[in-house]
Design an enzyme around this catalytic site. Sequence first.
Site, PDB file in Angstrom:
ATOM      1  N   GLU A 135      10.541 -17.918  32.305  1.00 41.54           N
ATOM      2  CA  GLU A 135      10.889 -16.574  31.826  1.00 41.54           C
ATOM      3  C   GLU A 135       9.623 -15.749  31.563  1.00 41.54           C
ATOM      4  O   GLU A 135       9.559 -14.569  31.916  1.00 41.54           O
ATOM      5  CB  GLU A 135      11.703 -16.743  30.539  1.00 41.54           C
ATOM      6  CG  GLU A 135      12.481 -15.560  30.094  1.00 41.54           C
ATOM      7  CD  GLU A 135      13.693 -15.250  30.962  1.00 41.54           C
ATOM      8  OE1 GLU A 135      13.496 -15.045  32.172  1.00 41.54           O
ATOM      9  OE2 GLU A 135      14.797 -15.191  30.438  1.00 41.54           O
ATOM     10  N   THR A 195      13.135  -6.172  33.402  1.00 37.47           N
ATOM     11  CA  THR A 195      13.101  -6.561  31.984  1.00 37.47           C
ATOM     12  C   THR A 195      11.792  -6.111  31.325  1.00 37.47           C
ATOM     13  O   THR A 195      11.788  -5.613  30.190  1.00 37.47           O
ATOM     14  CB  THR A 195      13.260  -8.089  31.855  1.00 37.47           C
ATOM     15  OG1 THR A 195      14.538  -8.446  32.386  1.00 37.47           O
ATOM     16  CG2 THR A 195      13.194  -8.540  30.407  1.00 37.47           C
TER      17      THR A 195
HETATM   18  N1  HSE Z   1      16.373 -10.497  24.994  1.00 39.98           N
HETATM   19  C1  HSE Z   1      15.837 -10.095  26.265  1.00 39.98           C
HETATM   20  C2  HSE Z   1      15.687  -8.593  26.278  1.00 39.98           C
HETATM   21  C3  HSE Z   1      16.754 -10.522  27.364  1.00 39.98           C
HETATM   22  O1  HSE Z   1      16.627  -7.915  25.879  1.00 39.98           O
HETATM   23  O2  HSE Z   1      14.639  -8.095  26.685  1.00 39.98           O
HETATM   24  C4  HSE Z   1      16.280 -10.119  28.734  1.00 39.98           C
HETATM   25  O3  HSE Z   1      17.300 -10.353  29.674  1.00 39.98           O
END
Ligand code: HSE
Length: 309
Positions: A130, A183
């Site tokens: 990740e 992201t």
């Molecule tokens: N918690 C993370 C965000 C998840 O919201 O950036 C990314 O899929």
Amino acid sequence: MESIKIFAPATVANVTCGFDVIGFAVDNPGDEVMVKLVNKPSVKINKIVGDKGRLPLDPSKNTVGIPIINFLEHIGSDQGCEITLYKKMPLGSGLGSSASSAVAGVFAINELMGNPLKREELLPFAMEGERLACGSAHADNVGPSLYGGFVLIRSYDPLDVIKLPTPENLYCTIIHPHIEVETKDARNILRKQLLLKDAIIQWGNVAGLVSGLYTSDYDLIGRSMQDVIVEPTRAILIPGFYAVKNSALQAGAIGAGISGSGPSIFALSKDEKTARRAGENMQVIFSGLAIGSEVYISKVNPLGPLIMD
Ligand code: HSE
């Protein structure tokens, strides 16, 4: 055992109020990874299917490769392997695509090596996948993809991951509009400082959501699905976000919000019929904005990774 194919489920991270600390897995979609042991010490990605050539084949730069490399190094093995990654979900969708690949990969190599590590010990390896994908090793996608069900990351340092119960009749609707949000970008736009009054609302909701999951109190879950910190900022990345969310609530969903970092939007409902109606309503709004989409209806996936063959 010389080769294995693993399915790892997509995930809805944040679940509105629980930014970076709560997520759940769904039955559909998910990624598949085939790993084959070879008599050479190197880790190689043979093929990636379904990414339209966008993901790197260099395993040290790939979210499925790096957890496997680190895992083999950690157990002190010079075993080599060849990987085939089947991307079964869109990139940059908010469905935890990179997390599914990372989880499937590390789960596969652990199986092939005779399970030297326990499931919870695989989590940090998947988290590194990740980090590679978006610069942040958050666990609210990899956690539920690895454990199944709802997962709470109580603490990152030290890592403390708690599996939460799933109410029996909970159905999830996910709509993926055909736009892409990275992201990394969706994290960079977030405010770094909060108002105390917002934090009070947010932690009340997190506690309410967790409490609702434990007691199968659907109304409590629904009224706790409120995010005053992240959603207002990220909503600007998703055309029609509030109209889509409201259309799911009008269909009878108990709550709705951005799935992970978006652009997918999810809703939770108390029965399948409502979940389908929510999906139809949401799709109508995106169609009106000339944005194509697909809808996934699913129960919460209780198991995490699955051995396919
Ligand atoms: N918690 C993370 C965000 C998840 O919201 O950036 C990314 O899929």
